[in-house]
Scaffold this motif. Structure first.
Motif, short mmCIF file in Angstrom:
data_model
loop_
_atom_site.label_atom_id
_atom_site.label_comp_id
_atom_site.label_asym_id
_atom_site.label_seq_id
_atom_site.Cartn_x
_atom_site.Cartn_y
_atom_site.Cartn_z
N LYS A 182 29.37 5.62 51.32
CA LYS A 182 29.28 6.45 52.52
C LYS A 182 30.45 7.41 52.61
O LYS A 182 30.27 8.62 52.82
CB LYS A 182 29.24 5.56 53.76
CG LYS A 182 29.47 6.28 55.09
CD LYS A 182 29.62 5.28 56.24
CE LYS A 182 30.13 5.94 57.51
NZ LYS A 182 30.31 4.95 58.61
N TRP A 183 31.66 6.89 52.43
CA TRP A 183 32.85 7.72 52.60
C TRP A 183 33.08 8.65 51.41
O TRP A 183 33.53 9.79 51.58
CB TRP A 183 34.07 6.84 52.88
CG TRP A 183 33.96 6.16 54.22
CD1 TRP A 183 33.69 4.84 54.46
CD2 TRP A 183 34.05 6.80 55.50
NE1 TRP A 183 33.62 4.60 55.81
CE2 TRP A 183 33.84 5.79 56.48
CE3 TRP A 183 34.30 8.10 55.93
CZ2 TRP A 183 33.87 6.05 57.84
CZ3 TRP A 183 34.33 8.37 57.29
CH2 TRP A 183 34.12 7.35 58.23
N ARG A 189 30.70 10.00 49.73
CA ARG A 189 29.72 11.07 49.88
C ARG A 189 30.20 12.10 50.91
O ARG A 189 30.09 13.31 50.69
CB ARG A 189 28.36 10.50 50.28
CG ARG A 189 27.24 11.55 50.27
CD ARG A 189 25.90 10.95 50.69
NE ARG A 189 25.51 9.86 49.82
CZ ARG A 189 24.95 10.03 48.62
NH1 ARG A 189 24.74 11.25 48.15
NH2 ARG A 189 24.59 8.99 47.90
N THR A 220 28.65 -0.27 49.77
CA THR A 220 27.83 0.63 50.60
C THR A 220 28.72 1.52 51.46
O THR A 220 28.48 2.73 51.58
CB THR A 220 26.87 -0.19 51.50
OG1 THR A 220 26.06 -1.03 50.67
CG2 THR A 220 25.98 0.74 52.31
N GLU A 221 29.76 0.92 52.06
CA GLU A 221 30.70 1.71 52.85
C GLU A 221 31.48 2.67 51.95
O GLU A 221 31.75 3.81 52.34
CB GLU A 221 31.67 0.78 53.58
CG GLU A 221 31.12 0.18 54.86
CD GLU A 221 30.87 1.24 55.93
OE1 GLU A 221 31.84 1.94 56.32
OE2 GLU A 221 29.73 1.38 56.39
N GLU A 251 38.67 10.53 53.95
CA GLU A 251 37.35 9.96 53.63
C GLU A 251 37.37 9.37 52.23
O GLU A 251 36.86 8.27 51.99
CB GLU A 251 36.28 11.05 53.74
CG GLU A 251 36.01 11.50 55.18
CD GLU A 251 35.19 12.77 55.25
OE1 GLU A 251 34.65 13.05 56.34
OE2 GLU A 251 35.08 13.49 54.23
#
Length: 314
Positions: free
Chosen positions: A73-74, A76, A69-70, A51
């Motif tokens: 996400k990863w 986090r 943004t991606e 991740e």
């Protein structure tokens, strides 16, 4: 984040031993489509390291289109599993406002979680935020604590910052000997700010006997990396003939380089050179121009000299 790409590539190999790594035009290891698929598959299965790697890939646009943004996400997903590197980078995203609105409080939260696991970069950032009162009340004692933890792991920026704290007496009694110690450790790793400050300590004889030759050595190393303060200081040494044979042409060279970066002291010094005809023909108009630029950048002497020439009708 160039150093992270190296980490990512090494970890990719751990996922797929024996895979050859292509390189891009900059000779930086590139990630193949097959590797991207393997990393994504592992990340989707909840592997915290994968991740984190996928987050870095999106952050840097390596192997996938850049997408903050991606990346968030990863990072986090990995950070929430307690992975220190992801916690650190999640803090960076909040600090810089990439993929999320800038939020120093959130940055502090994630830096702290990572720092408490021993991440040297997070420890340095945490110290920096305490030192500057970002997302938390200013606290030099806490800043010193985190800078020291990071510096003792060899982080050059933290070593430099620890030197500054000792030199200025912030969070600790002023101690030039300790400042010299930490500046030197950082400077020897190539930190340009530390190299300049080490030069200043030698030039001023603080924490060490005054030594213009050593000052020149460290100023030059920093100046050649593009540090404007060091370029100005090197110019001063050439103009005054300290640690080197006096050379106005060399002084002008370094003043010009620093001035082009907006260094107010160098702009003022360049004005003096033109006003007094040192290494150049006397040119009061050009001198006034440089004094004006120095003044605009907050140099009071520049303002005073500009006013003097104006009153003289120059």
């Amino acid at each position: 984040m160039k150093y992270l790409i190296i980490i990512v590539t090494a970890t990719v190999l751990a996922f797929n031993p024996g895979t050859s790594i292509a390189t891009d035009k900059g000779n930086t290891p590139a990630i193949t489509t097959e590797q991207v698929q393997k990393i994504r598959s592992a990340a989707q299965q909840g592997n915290a390291v994968a991740e984190w790697i996928l987050g870095v890939m999106y952050d840097d646009g390596k192997g996938v289109p850049q997408n903050y943004t991606e990346a968030m996400k990863w990072y986090r997903l990995s950070a929430e599993q307690g992975y220190a590197e992801a916690q650190y980078l999640l803090g960076v995203m909040y600090y810089s406002g990439r993929g999320v609105p800038k939020n120093y409080t959130e940055a502090m939260k994630w830096f702290r979680l990572s720092a408490e696991q021993g991440n040297a970069n997070a420890q340095f950032n945490l110290g920096n935020m305490y030192s500057n009162g970002m997302g938390v009340p200013q606290n030099y004692t806490e800043a010193m604590k985190w800078f020291r933890l990071s510096a003792e792991q060899g982080n050059a920026e933290a070593q430099f910052s620890l030197g500054v704290m000792y030199a200025d007496g912030k969070g600790v009694p002023k101690n030039y000997t300790e400042a010299m110690k930490w500046y030197r450790l950082s400077a020897e790793q190539g930190d340009a700010d530390a190299q300049n400050n080490l030069g200043v300590m030698y030039a001023d004889g603080k924490g060490v006997p005054k030594n213009y030759t050593e000052a020149m050595k460290w100023y030059r190393l920093s100046a050649e990396q593009g540090d404007a303060d060091a370029q100005n200081n090197l110019g001063v040494m050439y103009a005054d003939g300290q640690g080197v044979r006096q050379s106005y042409p060399d002084a002008l060279k370094w003043y010009r380089l620093a001035s082009s970066k907006g260094n107010a002291q160098a702009q003022y010094n360049l004005g003096i050179m033109y006003k007094n005809g040192l290494g150049v023909r006397v040119n009061k108009a050009t001198a006034k121009e440089w004094f004006g630029k120095a003044c605009d950048n907050g140099d009071q002497q520049g303002c005073d000299r500009y006013r003097e020439l104006s009153l003289q009708g120059k």
